[in-house]
Design a protein around this motif. Structure first.
Motif, PDB file in Angstrom:
ATOM      1  N   ASP A 109       7.562   4.144  -7.452  1.00  0.00           N
ATOM      2  CA  ASP A 109       8.059   2.891  -8.018  1.00  0.00           C
ATOM      3  C   ASP A 109       9.060   3.261  -9.115  1.00  0.00           C
ATOM      4  O   ASP A 109       8.676   3.849 -10.130  1.00  0.00           O
ATOM      5  CB  ASP A 109       6.885   2.081  -8.596  1.00  0.00           C
ATOM      6  CG  ASP A 109       7.314   0.736  -9.138  1.00  0.00           C
ATOM      7  OD1 ASP A 109       8.477   0.593  -9.565  1.00  0.00           O
ATOM      8  OD2 ASP A 109       6.472  -0.172  -9.156  1.00  0.00           O
ATOM      9  N   HIS A 110      10.326   2.919  -8.892  1.00  0.00           N
ATOM     10  CA  HIS A 110      11.363   3.351  -9.827  1.00  0.00           C
ATOM     11  C   HIS A 110      11.282   2.650 -11.178  1.00  0.00           C
ATOM     12  O   HIS A 110      12.011   3.019 -12.103  1.00  0.00           O
ATOM     13  CB  HIS A 110      12.752   3.161  -9.210  1.00  0.00           C
ATOM     14  CG  HIS A 110      13.038   1.745  -8.798  1.00  0.00           C
ATOM     15  ND1 HIS A 110      12.509   1.173  -7.675  1.00  0.00           N
ATOM     16  CD2 HIS A 110      13.808   0.787  -9.373  1.00  0.00           C
ATOM     17  CE1 HIS A 110      12.937  -0.074  -7.570  1.00  0.00           C
ATOM     18  NE2 HIS A 110      13.720  -0.329  -8.585  1.00  0.00           N
ATOM     19  N   THR A 111      10.437   1.653 -11.316  1.00  0.00           N
ATOM     20  CA  THR A 111      10.290   0.981 -12.607  1.00  0.00           C
ATOM     21  C   THR A 111       9.016   1.405 -13.333  1.00  0.00           C
ATOM     22  O   THR A 111       8.646   0.828 -14.354  1.00  0.00           O
ATOM     23  CB  THR A 111      10.255  -0.551 -12.438  1.00  0.00           C
ATOM     24  OG1 THR A 111       9.099  -0.909 -11.671  1.00  0.00           O
ATOM     25  CG2 THR A 111      11.497  -1.052 -11.738  1.00  0.00           C
ATOM     26  N   PHE A 112       8.348   2.398 -12.784  1.00  0.00           N
ATOM     27  CA  PHE A 112       7.075   2.826 -13.367  1.00  0.00           C
ATOM     28  C   PHE A 112       6.943   4.328 -13.130  1.00  0.00           C
ATOM     29  O   PHE A 112       6.280   4.776 -12.206  1.00  0.00           O
ATOM     30  CB  PHE A 112       5.926   2.071 -12.680  1.00  0.00           C
ATOM     31  CG  PHE A 112       4.576   2.224 -13.341  1.00  0.00           C
ATOM     32  CD1 PHE A 112       4.121   1.297 -14.258  1.00  0.00           C
ATOM     33  CD2 PHE A 112       3.735   3.288 -13.020  1.00  0.00           C
ATOM     34  CE1 PHE A 112       2.871   1.415 -14.847  1.00  0.00           C
ATOM     35  CE2 PHE A 112       2.475   3.412 -13.602  1.00  0.00           C
ATOM     36  CZ  PHE A 112       2.050   2.472 -14.523  1.00  0.00           C
TER      37      PHE A 112
END
Lengths: 138, 326
Positions: A109-112
């Motif tokens: 997950d590129h946001t996490f």
């Protein structure tokens, strides 16, 4: 680009610097609020109300926690600023590297990104690594 | 454009519609400082340094995006449609500006609603909702990509009717400035004012991720549109809003805040196996997936009902369509 536009941008830029500085000055400890097991549980209950946590690994030092459900789902909770962020995954979707009592998880997950947690012992870390990988306990 | 318009008996040039947002910037800064101080003194509301920086950086980038071509693109689109206008010579008077403002506010309602309901537009608008804080700096956390992803198309009918592009941009600026002050936790309920106008209370509901509050209060200035179209939800004293998005960001990097949903779309499209999946990933509700493994807001509400055993989530009219997550 006209002079007025440049002035507008300069005012905005200076304004940002002043406001960020003031936020730091007026709320010096806002981002340093303690990460607690209760806060992690509360956030997870809000974000994933049907997640029935079966077991928890809470690392207050690194402001991170992992919960696993009976169904095999994994919940990751970590601090971001003065808030908490959660992600729910299926066991096996996460790549877990263990070094002693440290667990480092590659979250798809590129946001996490950048999730790490410290277990109380090597054996506990090993147990969690197995659960995160989605394999039966050894 | 460039031609003069008649304004209450005299002629003015379009340049006499000021860039009201630029004029408001010093007031924004002053009011944020005031809010910080009041938050500190009263203990109500909060600021956090990295979050504040991220919000302000997004606001700055939004202005830059307008300067490097976004503003010109919007103006060009309005001007092109204006050539085909129904009313040839719209008078430039206070009452036409007022009508334009109300029409623009209605257009804003639909833009905003669809920005929550369709992922293409959500990919830009999500930026504004990506803070877990709700303060005046959050108001400035604005998209960098909105103009380039054609979010302005909802205003084009106004140009087609015959409102000059300069007037449309002017009233849009007023609407944006109005929405600044409603991003605060310091102002509670506002009595009869709430019947007609969007207020901090109404907009707190809009920014909340509580299942009860999802998909509500899309208004810009006038809350009447939500009441007319069944999307109004009142703030409940018993349920404090929790702000952000359903999957909050684990980063304060402005680039990631600006583009994270577009990156998500690109990744999904790369793995799409049919035209239906391409369409769903681009224009389905946020959270749509072919196998239903992700959560749309309709699914989140349904889960909330199931877990809490409540028959109805919203306090007003229930929503029926699959709707956005934030």
């Amino acid at each position: 680009m006209t002079g007025n536009v440049l002035i507008d941008l300069v005012i905005s830029f200076v304004g940002i610097a002043i406001l960020v500085g003031l936020a730091r000055l007026i709320f010096p400890n806002a981002g340093a609020a303690a990460f607690s097991a209760d806060a992690a549980r509360d956030r997870l209950a809000f974000d994933e109300p049907d997640f029935q946590a079966d077991d928890w690994l809470v690392d207050a030092d690194r402001s991170a926690a992992i919960a696993v459900s009976e169904a095999g789902d994994i919940a990751l909770i970590k601090k971001a600023g003065d808030g908490l962020v959660t992600r729910r995954m299926r066991a096996g979707d996460l790549q877990c590297d263990r070094e002693g009592a440290d667990l480092r998880l590659a979250v798809p997950d590129h946001t996490f990104r950048g999730f790490a947690v410290h277990a109380a012992s090597d054996s506990e870390a090993q147990r969690w690594a197995v659960r995160i990988a989605g394999r039966d306990a050894i | 454009m460039g031609r003069a318009h008649r304004w209450q008996g005299c002629y003015i040039t379009p340049m006499q519609f000021p860039d009201i947002v630029a004029y408001a910037v010093p007031a924004f800064i002053g009011l944020i400082i005031l809010e910080m101080i009041v938050c500190r003194l009263t203990g109500r509301g909060r600021y956090e340094t990295t979050d504040t920086f991220a919000s302000l950086a997004m606001g700055f980038g939004n202005r830059l995006a307008a300067l490097i071509g976004g503003g010109a693109l919007v103006y060009a689109a309005f001007a092109w449609v204006y050539q085909f206008r129904l009313i040839e010579a719209m008078p430039i008077a206070w009452w036409t500006v007022l009508i334009c403002f109300i029409a623009d506010d209605l257009a804003y309602y639909w833009f905003h609603r669809i920005a929550h309901e369709r992922r293409w537009f959500w990919a830009s608008h999500v930026v504004h909702h990506s803070s877990q804080h709700y303060n005046l700096s959050t108001a400035l956390r604005q998209t960098w990509t909105g103009k380039f992803s054609f979010s302005f198309i909802f205003g084009l009918p106004l140009a087609f009717v015959g409102f000059p592009p300069e007037m449309i941009l002017f009233v849009g600026g007023i609407n944006l400035v109005y929405q600044f002050w409603i991003h605060t936790e310091l102002i509670d309920r506002m009595g009869p004012f709430e019947l007609l106008f969007n207020t901090p209370s109404h907009h707190r509901v809009h920014h909340a991720t509580n299942a009860r509050y999802l998909d509500a209060n899309y208004a810009g200035t006038l809350i009447i549109w939500d009441k007319m179209f069944g999307t109004f939800v009142a703030e409940k004293a018993s349920e404090k809003p929790r702000y952000g998005i359903v999957k909050n960001l684990g980063t304060f990097n402005p680039l990631m805040i600006a583009f994270h949903e577009w990156i998500g779309i690109a990744r999904d499209l790369a793995g799409a196996r049919s035209i239906r999946e391409v369409g769903g990933y681009l224009f389905g509700p946020p959270g749509w997936s072919p196998d239903g493994s992700r959560m749309t807001s309709a699914m989140i509400k349904e889960r909330w009902r199931r877990v809490n055993g409540e028959a109805e989530v919203t306090s007003e009219r229930p929503t029926t369509a699959a709707q956005p997550a934030e």
